[in-house]
Design a protein around this motif. Structure first.
Motif, PDB file in Angstrom:
ATOM      1  N   ARG A  24      21.747  23.413  -2.538  1.00  0.00           N
ATOM      2  CA  ARG A  24      23.024  23.986  -2.122  1.00  0.00           C
ATOM      3  C   ARG A  24      23.780  24.453  -3.368  1.00  0.00           C
ATOM      4  O   ARG A  24      23.964  23.692  -4.320  1.00  0.00           O
ATOM      5  CB  ARG A  24      23.858  22.954  -1.369  1.00  0.00           C
ATOM      6  N   VAL A  25      24.263  25.657  -3.236  1.00  0.00           N
ATOM      7  CA  VAL A  25      24.944  26.269  -4.374  1.00  0.00           C
ATOM      8  C   VAL A  25      26.429  26.444  -4.019  1.00  0.00           C
ATOM      9  O   VAL A  25      26.763  26.978  -2.945  1.00  0.00           O
ATOM     10  CB  VAL A  25      24.325  27.625  -4.741  1.00  0.00           C
ATOM     11  N   SER A  26      27.299  26.002  -4.846  1.00  0.00           N
ATOM     12  CA  SER A  26      28.747  26.175  -4.646  1.00  0.00           C
ATOM     13  C   SER A  26      29.306  27.090  -5.729  1.00  0.00           C
ATOM     14  O   SER A  26      28.996  26.935  -6.917  1.00  0.00           O
ATOM     15  CB  SER A  26      29.457  24.820  -4.708  1.00  0.00           C
ATOM     16  N   SER A  27      30.144  28.014  -5.290  1.00  0.00           N
ATOM     17  CA  SER A  27      30.778  28.909  -6.260  1.00  0.00           C
ATOM     18  C   SER A  27      32.094  28.298  -6.729  1.00  0.00           C
ATOM     19  O   SER A  27      32.598  27.332  -6.153  1.00  0.00           O
ATOM     20  CB  SER A  27      31.018  30.279  -5.624  1.00  0.00           C
ATOM     21  N   VAL A  28      32.699  28.975  -7.651  1.00  0.00           N
ATOM     22  CA  VAL A  28      33.950  28.471  -8.203  1.00  0.00           C
ATOM     23  C   VAL A  28      35.093  28.567  -7.198  1.00  0.00           C
ATOM     24  O   VAL A  28      36.090  27.839  -7.262  1.00  0.00           O
ATOM     25  CB  VAL A  28      34.304  29.209  -9.501  1.00  0.00           C
ATOM     26  N   ASP A  29      34.929  29.484  -6.268  1.00  0.00           N
ATOM     27  CA  ASP A  29      35.989  29.627  -5.276  1.00  0.00           C
ATOM     28  C   ASP A  29      35.742  28.759  -4.051  1.00  0.00           C
ATOM     29  O   ASP A  29      36.389  28.891  -3.028  1.00  0.00           O
ATOM     30  CB  ASP A  29      36.147  31.086  -4.871  1.00  0.00           C
ATOM     31  N   GLY A  30      34.720  27.894  -4.185  1.00  0.00           N
ATOM     32  CA  GLY A  30      34.485  26.941  -3.122  1.00  0.00           C
ATOM     33  C   GLY A  30      33.501  27.371  -2.063  1.00  0.00           C
ATOM     34  O   GLY A  30      33.239  26.640  -1.104  1.00  0.00           O
ATOM     35  N   GLU A  31      32.963  28.532  -2.188  1.00  0.00           N
ATOM     36  CA  GLU A  31      31.972  28.946  -1.210  1.00  0.00           C
ATOM     37  C   GLU A  31      30.644  28.264  -1.534  1.00  0.00           C
ATOM     38  O   GLU A  31      30.302  28.028  -2.689  1.00  0.00           O
ATOM     39  CB  GLU A  31      31.808  30.461  -1.220  1.00  0.00           C
ATOM     40  N   THR A  32      29.926  27.983  -0.489  1.00  0.00           N
ATOM     41  CA  THR A  32      28.595  27.345  -0.658  1.00  0.00           C
ATOM     42  C   THR A  32      27.531  28.200  -0.010  1.00  0.00           C
ATOM     43  O   THR A  32      27.804  28.970   0.909  1.00  0.00           O
ATOM     44  CB  THR A  32      28.554  25.965   0.006  1.00  0.00           C
ATOM     45  N   ALA A  33      26.338  27.953  -0.515  1.00  0.00           N
ATOM     46  CA  ALA A  33      25.169  28.654   0.034  1.00  0.00           C
ATOM     47  C   ALA A  33      23.942  27.745  -0.131  1.00  0.00           C
ATOM     48  O   ALA A  33      23.880  26.919  -1.042  1.00  0.00           O
ATOM     49  CB  ALA A  33      24.942  29.971  -0.675  1.00  0.00           C
ATOM     50  N   GLU A  34      23.028  27.863   0.765  1.00  0.00           N
ATOM     51  CA  GLU A  34      21.794  27.061   0.715  1.00  0.00           C
ATOM     52  C   GLU A  34      20.605  27.931   0.322  1.00  0.00           C
ATOM     53  O   GLU A  34      20.409  29.007   0.912  1.00  0.00           O
ATOM     54  CB  GLU A  34      21.504  26.406   2.067  1.00  0.00           C
TER      55      GLU A  34
END
Length: 582
Positions: A24-34
């Motif tokens: 799981r990847v989280s961006s600095v703005d809080g968005e996540t992606a798998e």
């Protein structure tokens, strides 16, 4: 990450490692992606123990024992009581030879076997020259066993192999990895100490049984050893115990398996002849057929030992005297003449045989060869137009003494002595004078008894107590010898010799000392020949005094002087002539 197998593996296998990753990847703005699911799979091979056991067999005493050993193989050994074979175990674990301590348990109780026996207390072979890594070795001695020639017996040997769980150097660790080695041997020992190793393929011993060999037997009669006739029917029968490889088997090798040779014996036996007159004569003899001798032991060269003659010192041969055993003086026949004597050694249920031929006393052609007897062809002789009476002589005598058409046979001095001995044997109750008179009468058809000195009434030969009864004297042959050849090759007219002895019979000692007795003896020998020689032209009958006749006269005078001596008068006739014809 450390992975441990959960159990012992006897066979190869593997461990499967499966790794699944969810990212799981989280961006600095809080968005996540798998990130899509990723799987990782690994196979880790496991090397199993793969236990493998072997039995190796070899023979002790070879130039290079171990190099000749074979796995699950067969070695050849002699069942002679001394050959030894060894059995070594071998174990392979994890595809490597296992150098730890091994224990070998035989599948059957070989200590009770009648073929091999284990020997204990003998050091085993070492892998690297140290006792700690000694491999257990079983040494088997091949027990003594008799059998037929070339007989073989295969013994299969099976065993179970166990691990003791030790190895060289475990008590003196010096390296960090020694602990791993110790754990390895301990684990192997724990796993297989109580069993579990596969049974090794058996090994085999091809046992070649021992035999008894009879040495070649010479036919009888044979050439006399000492120049007399006393040993010509004596045979020394020798039998030897030996291994298949030809080595002698001694009593030391045999005693471990049989303390004595009780029950071993030698038999000598012949089948009675079927031809006449041998068949009838043989049946009349007091003893016929055979005899046996008990074996007393085995000597240091493997020869069977028998009791000595008359219970004397044991000998490594059986002295067999056919004449002493089978000659019947009453029948005047040697039983077994013209027969094959079968010799058999019986030992431990086995029989070993040989044979020799017993020729008749009249055998001709040399020792061991046979002629004809009673018209029957005995050995390799063509049919003959003449037949001969049953022989009586212990020593083979010439054919001419039995030939019906040869009335003046010539024989050797030795044969003449033997002929006289036979006459004395056949006539134990006859005196020397009776024998001389009988020989003289046969040679001259008794006509000399009535002859007188020319121009006188003096008898050339007298009858009286010294010669009376001569008609009952028995002879061993049809004919008298007429001529004898001495050791120097001189021919002697032996009838003239006998005439010189006959002239002295029945003449009182006072007369013998008187010149008339000397004259009568001279007239019967040299004087008579000289007169015939002087009258030959008138008589016109050829040479009356050849050298052989003169030689006979000289020997007759010498014999007459010998027996005129009171101290030698009782000496047998054969004894005097044996000194003359040595």
């Amino acid at each position: 990450m450390v992975v441990k197998p959960d159990r012992w593996h006897d066979r190869d296998g593997e461990i499967r490692l499966a790794l699944k990753l969810l990212v799981r990847v989280s961006s600095v703005d809080g968005e996540t992606a798998e990130v899509p699911l990723s799987a990782l799979e690994e196979r880790i091979p496991i090397i199993g123990a793969n236990p493998h056991t072997e039995l190796w067999i070899g023979k002790i005493g070879t130039d290079s024992d171990d190099s000749e050993a074979t796995a699950a193989g067969t070695v050849t050994a002699d069942a002679n009581g001394t050959d030894r074979v060894y059995v070594d175990p071998a174990v392979h674990l994890f595809d490597l030879p296992f150098a730890g301590g091994l224990e070998l348990r035989l599948a059957e109780a070989l200590d009770r076997s009648d073929r091999v026996g284990p020997e204990f207390g003998i050091p085993g072979n070492t892998v690297d020259g140290t006792e700690e890594r000694e491999q257990q070795r079983v040494i088997l001695r091949c027990k003594f066993r008799l059998g037929e020639p070339a007989a073989e017996d295969t013994l299969q040997i099976g065993a179970t192999v166990l691990l003791q769980g030790n190895a060289f150097g475990l008590d003196s660790r010096t390296d960090p990895f020694d602990r791993m080695i110790a754990d390895h041997y301990a684990a192997c020992g724990k796993r297989y100490a109580a069993g579990g190793l596969p049974e090794p393929a058996p090994v085999s011993v091809l046992l070649r049984k021992s035999v008894i060999i009879l040495e070649p037997l010479a036919n009888l009669p044979h050439e006399s050893v000492d120049g007399t006739s006393s040993d010509e029917y004596v045979a020394r029968v020798r039998a030897r115990v030996q291994s298949t490889s030809g080595q002698p088997v001694t009593i030391a090798a045999v005693q471990s398996d049989r303390p004595t040779v009780d029950g071993w014996r030698m038999n000598l036996e012949y089948e009675s002849p079927v031809e006449e007159p041998l068949r009838s004569l043989d049946a009349m003899c007091a003893r016929r057929g055979g005899l046996h001798a008990e074996v007393r032991g085995i000597d240091g060269e493997g020869y069977l030992v028998f009791a000595g003659a008359g219970g004397g010192t044991p000998t490594s041969y059986f002295e067999y005297d056919h004449w002493h055993t089978f000659y019947d003086a009453k029948v005047r026949h040697l039983a077994g003449s013209g027969c094959t004597m079968n010799v058999t050694v019986q030992a431990d249920g086995q029989e070993y045989s040989g044979e020799f031929f017993v020729g008749p006393p009249s055998a001709t052609g040399g020792p061991g060869k046979l002629g004809l007897i009673a018209g029957a062809v005995l050995l390799g002789s063509p049919p003959a137009p003449v037949t001969y009476p049953p022989p009586l002589s212990r020593n083979p005598l010439p054919h001419d003494l039995n030939h019906p058409q040869n009335h003046a046979p010539t024989i050797s001095g030795k044969d003449f002595v033997n002929w006289l001995k036979d006459i004395e044997t056949l006539n134990p109750d006859m005196s020397r004078g009776q024998i001389i008179a009988a020989i003289h009468a046969r040679s001259h058809q008794a006509i000399d008894l009535n002859r007188e000195l020319p121009l006188t009434d003096i008898r050339l030969f007298r009858n009286g107590p010294e010669s009376d009864g001569w008609q009952s004297v028995k002879f061993p042959t049809r004919n008298n010898p007429a001529f004898v050849i001495d050791a120097q090759g001189q021919k002697i007219d032996i009838s003239h010799t006998i005439a010189g002895l006959r002239a002295d019979l029945n003449r009182p000692e006072s007369v013998i000392a008187f010149p008339t007795a000397q004259f009568i003896r001279w007239a019967n020998t040299d004087g008579g020949d000289s007169w015939q020689e002087a009258m030959k032209e008138t008589l016109d009958q050829g040479d009356y005094a050849p050298p052989d006749q003169r030689a006979g006269n000289a020997l007759g005078i010498k014999a007459s002087d010998f027996y005129r001596d009171p101290t030698t008068r009782k000496i047998p006739l054969s004894t005097f002539f044996q000194a003359e014809f040595p």
